[in-house]
Design a protein around this motif. Sequence first.
Motif, PDB file in Angstrom:
ATOM      1  N   PRO A  10       0.890  -1.080   0.013  1.00  0.00           N
ATOM      2  CA  PRO A  10      -0.064   0.179   0.128  1.00  0.00           C
ATOM      3  C   PRO A  10       0.690   1.050  -0.120  1.00  0.00           C
ATOM      4  CG  PRO A  10      -0.393  -1.384   1.715  1.00  0.00           C
ATOM      5  CD  PRO A  10       0.645  -1.906   1.309  1.00  0.00           C
ATOM      6  N   ARG A  11       0.551   2.240  -1.038  1.00  0.00           N
ATOM      7  CA  ARG A  11       1.375   3.119  -0.908  1.00  0.00           C
ATOM      8  C   ARG A  11       0.132   4.501  -0.994  1.00  0.00           C
ATOM      9  NH1 ARG A  11       6.525   2.715  -5.240  1.00  0.00           N
ATOM     10  NH2 ARG A  11       7.759   1.510  -3.856  1.00  0.00           N
ATOM     11  N   PRO A  12       0.689   5.708  -0.881  1.00  0.00           N
ATOM     12  CA  PRO A  12      -0.181   6.937  -1.110  1.00  0.00           C
ATOM     13  C   PRO A  12      -0.891   6.788  -2.532  1.00  0.00           C
ATOM     14  CG  PRO A  12       1.879   7.702  -0.167  1.00  0.00           C
ATOM     15  CD  PRO A  12       1.947   6.156  -0.413  1.00  0.00           C
ATOM     16  N   GLU A  13      -0.343   6.535  -3.471  1.00  0.00           N
ATOM     17  CA  GLU A  13      -0.699   6.341  -4.833  1.00  0.00           C
ATOM     18  C   GLU A  13      -1.902   5.315  -5.188  1.00  0.00           C
ATOM     19  OE1 GLU A  13       2.398   6.316  -4.009  1.00  0.00           O
ATOM     20  OE2 GLU A  13       3.648   7.508  -5.412  1.00  0.00           O
ATOM     21  N   GLY A  14      -1.800   4.177  -4.231  1.00  0.00           N
ATOM     22  CA  GLY A  14      -2.503   3.121  -4.325  1.00  0.00           C
ATOM     23  C   GLY A  14      -1.888   1.813  -3.997  1.00  0.00           C
ATOM     24  N   LEU A  15      -2.192   0.634  -4.412  1.00  0.00           N
ATOM     25  CA  LEU A  15      -1.806  -0.795  -4.263  1.00  0.00           C
ATOM     26  C   LEU A  15      -0.705  -0.985  -5.370  1.00  0.00           C
ATOM     27  CD1 LEU A  15      -1.992  -2.763  -2.028  1.00  0.00           C
ATOM     28  CD2 LEU A  15      -3.618  -3.873  -3.767  1.00  0.00           C
ATOM     29  N   HIS A 326      -6.171   0.088   4.733  1.00  0.00           N
ATOM     30  CA  HIS A 326      -6.438   1.472   4.864  1.00  0.00           C
ATOM     31  C   HIS A 326      -6.169   2.480   3.840  1.00  0.00           C
ATOM     32  CE1 HIS A 326      -7.288   0.219   9.073  1.00  0.00           C
ATOM     33  NE2 HIS A 326      -6.055  -0.181   9.156  1.00  0.00           N
ATOM     34  N   LEU A 327      -6.288   2.002   2.777  1.00  0.00           N
ATOM     35  CA  LEU A 327      -5.976   2.739   1.464  1.00  0.00           C
ATOM     36  C   LEU A 327      -6.963   3.833   1.513  1.00  0.00           C
ATOM     37  CD1 LEU A 327      -5.575  -0.097  -1.312  1.00  0.00           C
ATOM     38  CD2 LEU A 327      -3.803   1.408  -0.239  1.00  0.00           C
ATOM     39  N   VAL A 328      -6.524   4.867   1.001  1.00  0.00           N
ATOM     40  CA  VAL A 328      -7.412   6.163   1.052  1.00  0.00           C
ATOM     41  C   VAL A 328      -7.824   6.593  -0.468  1.00  0.00           C
ATOM     42  CG1 VAL A 328      -6.523   7.265   2.969  1.00  0.00           C
ATOM     43  CG2 VAL A 328      -5.387   7.879   0.862  1.00  0.00           C
ATOM     44  N   GLY A 329      -8.720   7.296  -0.575  1.00  0.00           N
ATOM     45  CA  GLY A 329      -9.406   7.730  -2.152  1.00  0.00           C
ATOM     46  C   GLY A 329     -10.502   6.986  -2.716  1.00  0.00           C
TER      47      GLY A 329
END
Length: 335
Positions: A10-15, A326-329
């Motif tokens: 998981p990264r801020p950009e997505g999986l 806990h991915l956001v967006g």
Amino acid sequence: MPVAEPPLIPRPEGLYCPEGRFYIDPVQPVDRALITHGHADHARAGHGAVMATRQTLEIMAIRYGADFTGTREEAGTEARVNGVKVSFHPAGHVLGSAQIRMEIGGRVVVVSGDYTRAPNPACAPFELVPCDLFVTEATFGLPVFRHPDPLAEVGKLMASLAQFPDRAHLVGSYALGKAQRVIALIRAAGWDRPIYLHGALQRLCDYHIEQGVPLGELRPATIERGNKAQFAGEIILAPPSAFAAKWAQRFPDPVLAFASGWMGVRARARQRMCELPMVISDHCDWPALTRTIRETGASEVWVTHGAEEALVHWCRKQGLAAQPLHLVGYEEEPE
């Protein structure tokens, strides 16, 4: 001994898949994206390259324009992306939706995207894909969520039309997937008269018809010479946002309906000022989520967007390794 790198991160950009150097449904522009389906919270414009099913690529082009990405790659039966074997499998959610299967480090990993096991005449049915690691959504990941028969929900609309023949019936439906599914259900309930559309739904309904999804006669919801009464006893589909606009005032004493899995929550229906809630979801309810996890045979489950903790708790009680992402967006809309 070196610690093996996880297959997905998981990264801020997505999986992110480090071995394949691609993201799945990223929420920010990236060099290479694999997209599960065309809803706006999963499919965004601006990536360097996009791989998806043909229908998802075409839906993205309809929504964002032909230049929504640098290059497009249509997902076939099987492909390799920087050495990772990748294939797309129907998710049953909306037209073109897919789960993404990957072989990484000797393990089979499946990212579900959004999916449903319920029959959906507007798209291909869900395909069960056995795997070692299953990444599942959890939009309705609480035991309280049990979706009713969608035909019975449309039956409530039919009953209201019979009871109030002088009132227009406005049905709030999101443009991709829900609108077409609701139309198909209305047809299955025996309604063979024209169904009227808000302009925001027209292009994607036209596309579904081009793809062979029968929707019957559709007409624009346009008032002819101020003849407001022409919509008495008729069905009009519109995006929910249109209910708050002057657009809705053109119809005679409208009954406001809304088709969504969230209509099973009374507070949501009140919030929408919905007179006729229709519990029709394009996501799995709790029994379908837990059944799917069992049937994949996965020994490890990652849970994203929705009630993550509840489903993780259930998995651990079954002896499965599980964690929330806990991915956001990824928003609740457009359920």
